[in-house]
Design a protein around this motif. Structure first.
Motif, PDB file in Angstrom:
ATOM      1  N   ALA A  78       0.829  -1.206   0.000  1.00 42.35           N
ATOM      2  CA  ALA A  78       0.000   0.000   0.000  1.00 42.35           C
ATOM      3  C   ALA A  78       0.858   1.249   0.000  1.00 42.35           C
ATOM      4  CB  ALA A  78      -0.914   0.008   1.222  1.00 42.35           C
ATOM      5  N   ASP A  82      -3.080   4.881  -1.345  1.00 43.51           N
ATOM      6  CA  ASP A  82      -3.916   3.697  -1.139  1.00 43.51           C
ATOM      7  C   ASP A  82      -4.537   3.722   0.253  1.00 43.51           C
ATOM      8  OD1 ASP A  82      -3.179   2.709  -3.593  1.00 43.51           O
ATOM      9  OD2 ASP A  82      -1.499   1.552  -2.784  1.00 43.51           O
ATOM     10  N   ALA A  83      -3.702   4.058   1.248  1.00 36.53           N
ATOM     11  CA  ALA A  83      -4.171   4.051   2.638  1.00 36.53           C
ATOM     12  C   ALA A  83      -5.345   5.004   2.824  1.00 36.53           C
ATOM     13  CB  ALA A  83      -3.020   4.424   3.571  1.00 36.53           C
ATOM     14  N   VAL A  86      -8.499   3.702   0.860  1.00 34.56           N
ATOM     15  CA  VAL A  86      -9.145   2.555   1.505  1.00 34.56           C
ATOM     16  C   VAL A  86     -10.053   3.038   2.643  1.00 34.56           C
ATOM     17  CG1 VAL A  86      -8.700   0.614   3.066  1.00 34.56           C
ATOM     18  CG2 VAL A  86      -7.511   0.736   0.890  1.00 34.56           C
ATOM     19  N   LEU A  87      -9.560   3.993   3.433  1.00 35.58           N
ATOM     20  CA  LEU A  87     -10.369   4.559   4.515  1.00 35.58           C
ATOM     21  C   LEU A  87     -11.648   5.179   3.953  1.00 35.58           C
ATOM     22  CD1 LEU A  87      -7.783   6.408   6.796  1.00 35.58           C
ATOM     23  CD2 LEU A  87      -8.954   4.273   7.281  1.00 35.58           C
ATOM     24  N   GLY A 152       4.111   6.256  13.299  1.00 39.65           N
ATOM     25  CA  GLY A 152       2.899   5.422  13.229  1.00 39.65           C
ATOM     26  C   GLY A 152       3.091   4.230  12.307  1.00 39.65           C
ATOM     27  N   VAL A 153       3.765   4.450  11.167  1.00 39.46           N
ATOM     28  CA  VAL A 153       4.036   3.344  10.235  1.00 39.46           C
ATOM     29  C   VAL A 153       4.912   2.300  10.921  1.00 39.46           C
ATOM     30  CG1 VAL A 153       5.138   2.694   8.072  1.00 39.46           C
ATOM     31  CG2 VAL A 153       3.794   4.784   8.183  1.00 39.46           C
ATOM     32  N   SER A 156       2.869   0.279  13.435  1.00 36.69           N
ATOM     33  CA  SER A 156       1.929  -0.662  12.814  1.00 36.69           C
ATOM     34  C   SER A 156       2.675  -1.821  12.151  1.00 36.69           C
ATOM     35  CB  SER A 156       1.015   0.048  11.815  1.00 36.69           C
ATOM     36  OG  SER A 156       1.745   0.456  10.702  1.00 36.69           O
ATOM     37  N   LEU A 160       2.060  -5.710  12.829  1.00 37.21           N
ATOM     38  CA  LEU A 160       1.675  -6.640  11.766  1.00 37.21           C
ATOM     39  C   LEU A 160       2.670  -7.782  11.627  1.00 37.21           C
ATOM     40  CD1 LEU A 160       0.437  -4.106   9.075  1.00 37.21           C
ATOM     41  CD2 LEU A 160      -0.946  -5.789  10.289  1.00 37.21           C
TER      42      LEU A 160
ATOM     43  N   VAL B 157      -1.462   4.504  12.937  1.00 33.14           N
ATOM     44  CA  VAL B 157      -1.272   3.053  13.107  1.00 33.14           C
ATOM     45  C   VAL B 157      -2.479   2.307  12.535  1.00 33.14           C
ATOM     46  CG1 VAL B 157      -1.073   1.189  14.792  1.00 33.14           C
ATOM     47  CG2 VAL B 157       0.232   3.289  15.126  1.00 33.14           C
ATOM     48  N   THR B 159      -4.620   3.424  10.315  1.00 29.93           N
ATOM     49  CA  THR B 159      -4.662   3.644   8.860  1.00 29.93           C
ATOM     50  C   THR B 159      -3.789   2.634   8.114  1.00 29.93           C
ATOM     51  OG1 THR B 159      -5.014   6.003   9.190  1.00 29.93           O
ATOM     52  CG2 THR B 159      -4.199   5.324   7.030  1.00 29.93           C
ATOM     53  N   ILE B 160      -2.534   2.502   8.560  1.00 26.21           N
ATOM     54  CA  ILE B 160      -1.617   1.597   7.869  1.00 26.21           C
ATOM     55  C   ILE B 160      -2.071   0.142   8.015  1.00 26.21           C
ATOM     56  CG2 ILE B 160       0.771   0.747   7.795  1.00 26.21           C
ATOM     57  CD1 ILE B 160       0.353   3.459   6.519  1.00 26.21           C
ATOM     58  N   SER B 161      -2.543  -0.206   9.217  1.00 26.09           N
ATOM     59  CA  SER B 161      -3.014  -1.581   9.425  1.00 26.09           C
ATOM     60  C   SER B 161      -4.195  -1.898   8.515  1.00 26.09           C
ATOM     61  CB  SER B 161      -3.417  -1.788  10.886  1.00 26.09           C
ATOM     62  OG  SER B 161      -2.378  -1.382  11.739  1.00 26.09           O
ATOM     63  N   ALA B 163      -4.950  -0.414   5.652  1.00 26.18           N
ATOM     64  CA  ALA B 163      -4.543  -0.419   4.251  1.00 26.18           C
ATOM     65  C   ALA B 163      -3.831  -1.720   3.876  1.00 26.18           C
ATOM     66  CB  ALA B 163      -3.620   0.776   3.975  1.00 26.18           C
TER      67      ALA B 163
END
Ligand SMILES: [Zn+2]
Ligand SMILES: [Zn+2]
Ligand SMILES: [Zn+2]
Lengths: 202, 219
Positions: A78, A82-83, A86-87, A152-153, A156, A160, B157, B159-161, B163
């Motif tokens: 993504a 894209d992020a 998608v939201l 934040g990236v 996450s 993940l 966090v 948002t990325i998860s 996506a």
């Protein structure tokens, strides 16, 4: 009294006389210690260099994927765009707008307007509309959140990693490089210097 | 020590918030503008106290759903799970990522609460014309301004998860209503910090003569 020699502290309104600073120095308010202005020879040239580098990295950060995951052979990557989309498709337009404003719109306005302002000045060419540009830059500044987004990236991706195999994308490297450039670039930007230049040209 | 200190407003000068030029006020004029850039000038931010209160109170109201409602739903083949901000932190802690759990705890729980509490304290202290150390209070305001943006962390966090784990045959992550409320709290507290005028802290000092009559009636 020449008002150009005076400065009012934005935090406590204390009126003070401007002093000349050693190169790289900063003037602090005598009452509340707020930074009033900094001294930087050719500061605008530095700002311009940072903005050009920032634009380059910002384009990479927006075009390429930030990260991808691999779940038992199913791969998915993504980009920032894209992020946000998608939201939006998920029906969370408010969150999409908030993320889009803080990571795409505000930084591009910042970089774009600084270039719009400083490229003509660099070639000693007087531009119209310096006032609204400075006003928009001031309003947009708190809403540009590249460094928070970058953290934040990372958070996450660590999360993940428990679920799937994570692959780091090119855009993440661009973000990593862009964060310090935008912070330092913002510190070199001095509206006073813009005005001095505008006045010298008109 | 403050004996010789005079504020721009006391001496009849405005500092421009956009270009930082000092402009002398014209007696009797109803509308002050910056002599260099033309920006409309005010002695203090108009209606600073009431606007800050309105934003703060709305922030308090949304702080509750932001912390109670799930910010993220995870559906996988084997399980369905809803995470609030706190349960997300507990999950990180339990899986051994103490540093990450600490970062998210500070950014998502501590920072928003501290912003609301400090701004409330500052507005109250100004309203009660407190003489509590103005330098300390100004520093507190700078802390609020500096940390405000970092509470957006959890929104990013999520948002990325979302996506990366979207429309996947194995798992799907989607945004919860808590994230919407949480994002609103971040925006409201940032706007509240922007509306608050730190110069008001210094105006109620004992050695500060009263402000000149305000000429700007407009808002
Ligand atoms: Zn000051
Ligand atoms: Zn420099
Ligand atoms: Zn001005």
């Amino acid at each position: 009294m020449d008002v150009s020699e005076l400065i009012a502290c934005p935090d406590c309104d204390c009126l003070q006389r401007r002093v000349s600073l050693p190169l790289g120095g900063a003037a602090h308010c005598g009452r509340c210690d707020a930074v009033l202005y900094r001294s930087c020879r050719n500061g605008l040239q530095h700002t311009l260099a940072y903005a050009v580098a920032g634009l380059f990295l910002f384009l990479i950060a927006n075009i390429y994927p930030i990260a991808g995951i691999d779940m038992q052979g199913h791969r998915q990557a993504a980009s920032l765009y894209d992020a946000v989309s998608v939201l939006w498709q998920e029906g969370h337009a408010e969150v999409a707008v908030l993320v889009g404003l803080t990571t795409i719109v505000s930084p591009s306005i910042q970089i774009g307007l600084v270039l719009f302002l400083l490229v003509p000045l660099h070639f000693n060419y007087l531009i119209q509309g310096a006032v609204p540009v400075l006003r928009i830059l001031e309003a947009v500044r708190p809403w540009s959140m590249m460094e928070v987004f970058f953290l934040g990236v990372l958070v996450s991706l660590f999360k993940l990693e428990q679920l799937a195999q994570v692959e780091i994308g090119i855009a993440l490297w661009a973000f990593a490089a862009m964060v310090p450039i935008l912070i330092v670039g913002g510190m070199t930007f001095d509206p006073d210097e813009v005005w001095a230049k505008v006045r010298a040209l008109s | 020590m403050n004996g010789g200190v005079m504020t721009a407003a006391q001496l009849g000068f405005y500092g421009c918030p956009i270009c930082h030029r000092v402009t002398e006020s014209i007696p009797g004029a109803t509308d002050a503008r910056c002599s260099r850039c033309g920006e409309r000038l005010h002695w203090r931010k108009p209606n600073s106290i009431s606007r800050t209160w309105a934003l703060l109170l709305t922030g308090y109201l949304l702080y509750i759903p932001a912390n109670i409602l799930p910010v993220m739903h995870t559906d996988s083949l084997f399980s369905a799970q809803s995470d609030t901000i706190m349960s997300g932190i507990v999950y990180l802690w339990a899986s051994g990522s103490w540093a990450l759990a600490g970062i998210v705890l500070i950014a998502s729980i501590f920072v928003p609460a501290a912003k609301l509490a400090i701004l409330t304290f500052l507005v109250l202290s100004v309203q009660r014309r407190s003489t509590w150390d103005p330098l300390d209070r100004t520093k507190m305001y700078r802390v609020v301004e500096f940390i405000g943006r970092w509470s957006m962390l959890d929104i990013f966090v999520v948002t990325i998860s979302v996506a990366l784990v979207q429309m996947h045959s194995f798992a799907t992550v989607s945004v919860g209503l808590g994230a919407v409320a949480f994002g609103a709290v971040v925006v409201l507290t940032m706007l509240a910090a922007k509306q608050f005028d730190p110069r008001l802290i210094w105006d109620s000092q004992a050695d500060a003569p009263s402000l000149r009559e305000s000429t700007d009636g407009h808002s």
